[in-house]
Design a protein around this motif. Structure first.
Motif, short mmCIF file in Angstrom:
data_model
loop_
_atom_site.label_atom_id
_atom_site.label_comp_id
_atom_site.label_asym_id
_atom_site.label_seq_id
_atom_site.Cartn_x
_atom_site.Cartn_y
_atom_site.Cartn_z
N GLY A 118 25.55 40.23 49.32
CA GLY A 118 24.96 39.73 48.09
C GLY A 118 24.78 38.22 48.12
N THR A 119 23.92 37.72 47.25
CA THR A 119 23.62 36.29 47.14
C THR A 119 24.17 35.78 45.81
OG1 THR A 119 21.57 36.67 48.37
CG2 THR A 119 21.75 34.59 47.15
N LEU A 120 25.07 34.81 45.87
CA LEU A 120 25.64 34.27 44.63
C LEU A 120 24.63 33.36 43.94
CD1 LEU A 120 29.33 33.41 45.64
CD2 LEU A 120 28.40 35.54 44.75
N LEU A 121 24.52 33.49 42.63
CA LEU A 121 23.57 32.72 41.83
C LEU A 121 24.30 31.66 41.02
CD1 LEU A 121 21.53 35.74 40.38
CD2 LEU A 121 21.00 34.42 42.42
N GLY A 122 23.57 30.59 40.70
CA GLY A 122 24.12 29.53 39.85
C GLY A 122 24.17 28.20 40.57
N ASP A 123 23.87 27.14 39.86
CA ASP A 123 23.91 25.80 40.45
C ASP A 123 25.28 25.17 40.25
OD1 ASP A 123 21.25 25.98 41.30
OD2 ASP A 123 20.54 25.44 39.30
N ASN A 124 25.56 24.78 39.01
CA ASN A 124 26.85 24.16 38.70
C ASN A 124 27.93 25.23 38.49
OD1 ASN A 124 25.61 21.62 38.72
ND2 ASN A 124 24.92 21.90 36.62
N LEU A 125 27.52 26.33 37.89
CA LEU A 125 28.46 27.43 37.64
C LEU A 125 28.21 28.56 38.62
CD1 LEU A 125 28.26 27.70 33.72
CD2 LEU A 125 30.15 26.75 35.04
N THR A 126 29.22 28.93 39.39
CA THR A 126 29.10 30.08 40.30
C THR A 126 30.44 30.81 40.35
OG1 THR A 126 29.69 28.67 42.19
CG2 THR A 126 27.35 29.11 41.87
N PHE A 127 30.39 32.03 40.86
CA PHE A 127 31.64 32.77 41.08
C PHE A 127 32.53 32.00 42.05
CE2 PHE A 127 29.07 36.72 40.16
CZ PHE A 127 29.86 37.20 39.12
N LYS A 128 33.84 32.11 41.85
CA LYS A 128 34.78 31.62 42.85
C LYS A 128 35.24 32.85 43.63
CE LYS A 128 39.19 29.26 43.47
NZ LYS A 128 40.46 28.85 42.81
N VAL A 129 34.98 32.86 44.92
CA VAL A 129 35.31 34.02 45.75
C VAL A 129 36.67 33.81 46.40
CG1 VAL A 129 34.55 35.47 47.68
CG2 VAL A 129 32.85 34.35 46.21
N VAL A 130 37.61 34.71 46.08
CA VAL A 130 38.98 34.60 46.64
C VAL A 130 39.43 35.95 47.19
CG1 VAL A 130 39.68 32.69 45.13
CG2 VAL A 130 40.02 35.04 44.36
N PRO A 131 40.23 35.93 48.27
CA PRO A 131 40.78 37.19 48.79
C PRO A 131 41.70 37.81 47.74
CG PRO A 131 41.11 35.36 50.35
CD PRO A 131 40.66 34.76 49.06
N THR A 132 41.81 39.14 47.75
CA THR A 132 42.65 39.80 46.76
C THR A 132 43.32 41.04 47.33
OG1 THR A 132 42.69 40.76 44.53
CG2 THR A 132 40.74 41.21 45.85
N THR A 133 44.44 41.41 46.73
CA THR A 133 45.10 42.67 47.09
C THR A 133 44.72 43.75 46.08
OG1 THR A 133 47.05 41.98 45.84
CG2 THR A 133 47.07 41.57 48.21
N ASP A 134 43.99 43.37 45.03
CA ASP A 134 43.51 44.35 44.05
C ASP A 134 42.48 45.28 44.70
OD1 ASP A 134 45.05 42.95 42.34
OD2 ASP A 134 43.46 42.35 40.95
N ARG A 135 42.42 46.50 44.21
CA ARG A 135 41.45 47.46 44.75
C ARG A 135 40.65 48.08 43.61
NH1 ARG A 135 42.80 45.01 48.48
NH2 ARG A 135 43.83 45.68 50.40
N ILE A 136 39.44 48.49 43.94
CA ILE A 136 38.61 49.21 42.95
C ILE A 136 39.28 50.55 42.66
CG2 ILE A 136 36.38 50.35 42.57
CD1 ILE A 136 35.11 48.12 44.30
N ASP A 137 39.43 50.87 41.41
CA ASP A 137 40.08 52.12 41.00
C ASP A 137 39.07 53.27 41.13
OD1 ASP A 137 41.38 54.23 39.83
OD2 ASP A 137 42.10 53.10 38.09
N THR A 138 39.06 53.89 42.31
CA THR A 138 38.09 54.95 42.57
C THR A 138 38.34 56.19 41.70
OG1 THR A 138 39.45 55.60 44.46
CG2 THR A 138 37.52 54.26 44.92
N GLU A 139 39.60 56.42 41.36
CA GLU A 139 39.91 57.57 40.50
C GLU A 139 39.28 57.39 39.12
OE1 GLU A 139 41.26 60.50 41.43
OE2 GLU A 139 41.10 59.54 43.40
N LYS A 140 39.34 56.16 38.63
CA LYS A 140 38.74 55.87 37.33
C LYS A 140 37.23 56.08 37.38
CE LYS A 140 38.80 52.52 33.58
NZ LYS A 140 39.27 51.22 33.09
N LEU A 141 36.64 55.75 38.52
CA LEU A 141 35.19 55.93 38.68
C LEU A 141 34.80 57.40 38.70
CD1 LEU A 141 34.28 53.18 41.31
CD2 LEU A 141 33.43 53.32 38.97
#
Length: 276
Positions: A118-141
């Motif tokens: 994906g391509t991050l959008l925004g000039d002054n404001l953008t997502f901060k990308v950080v490593p995580t141990t969180d996972r997408i809850d596939t059961e909830k999906l």
């Protein structure tokens, strides 16, 4: 259902402070494809190049993420062919003729394998990308929740000179409390190998971040003898038989903006009330 390249459509959907846009139009004209290939310094681009197709998730304050074919192809190895098979030279020669190229075709990854996320959008404001141990809850999906919006956008496809398929597509589904996106690169080189690079993006309306998971899977066809060949053309079915070669788990944290979290959840409640 869209027939590839023949019907244009543009859909916007509001999810709280987010606008989700799915834009689909015709295959790029060959002159435009050649020009783009030159700009990108690639000998050739995929046969079906949807350069104007896009799936975008954008916050009202401007930051967000989008998925498009041109940026995805920028992640392809342009210097050398990563996969050498019998048909590669024949394929490159035929492609060189069709592009009216007089120079020798430079080696490159003719499978268009991309690890684009994906391509991050925004000039002054953008997502901060950080490593995580969180996972997408596939059961909830998997729980049966009303789907308020769904779309799928094809970004590129190539039949590898009738030796398989290389494709990149992205789809999104929106539920009352969350949205889920899957970007999938799928490669099948007949008799040789299958590769699949998946990027999953998940956001719950009351959170101030999104989860992004990247998984790369790959197998030689010789290691798939126990799998029915009919599954080779079904990405959803074959994925369970492909060993994972790489994973990446990230959190896309929202930038600091006033009431970003509360505004999103408040607006989202309004959306739900209209649709339930």
């Amino acid at each position: 259902m869209m027939i590839h390249g023949f019907r244009s459509s543009h859909q916007d959907f509001s999810f709280g402070a987010w606008t989700l846009t799915a834009s689909k139009t015709h295959i790029m004209k060959s002159a435009d494809v050649e020009k783009l290939a030159e700009e990108m310094r690639m000998p050739a681009l995929p046969e079906m190049m949807f350069g104007d197709n896009v799936l975008r998730i954008q916050h009202s304050s401007g930051f967000g993420i989008e998925f498009n074919a041109t940026d995805a192809l920028k992640c392809v190895n342009k210097k050398q062919g990563m996969l050498k098979v019998a048909c590669a030279e024949e394929w490159q020669e035929s492609r060189a003729d069709s592009e009216h190229s007089k120079e020798t075709v430079k080696p490159y990854d003719w499978t268009y394998t991309t690890d684009y996320k994906g391509t991050l959008l925004g000039d002054n404001l953008t997502f901060k990308v950080v490593p995580t141990t969180d996972r997408i809850d596939t059961e909830k999906l998997k729980t049966r929740e009303q789907i308020m919006f769904f779309d799928e956008v094809l970004l590129f496809e190539d039949e590898l000179h009738d030796h398989g398929v290389s494709s990149l597509s992205v789809k999104i589904r929106v539920m009352p409390s969350s949205f889920f996106l899957l970007l999938r690169f799928f490669l099948r080189v007949d008799g040789v190998m299958i590769r699949m690079n998946d990027t999953r993006l998940y956001h719950e309306g009351d959170k101030n971040f999104m989860l992004r998971e990247y998984t790369s899977r790959e197998s030689k066809i010789t290691n798939l003898k126990h799998v029915p060949a009919t599954l080779y053309t079904e990405p959803n079915e074959i994925s369970q038989y492909l060993p994972v070669t790489e994973t990446m788990y990230e959190k896309l944290e929202f930038p600091e903006i006033p009431d970003c979290k509360s505004a999103a959840s408040t607006d989202n409640t309004k959306v739900q009330s209209k649709l339930t």
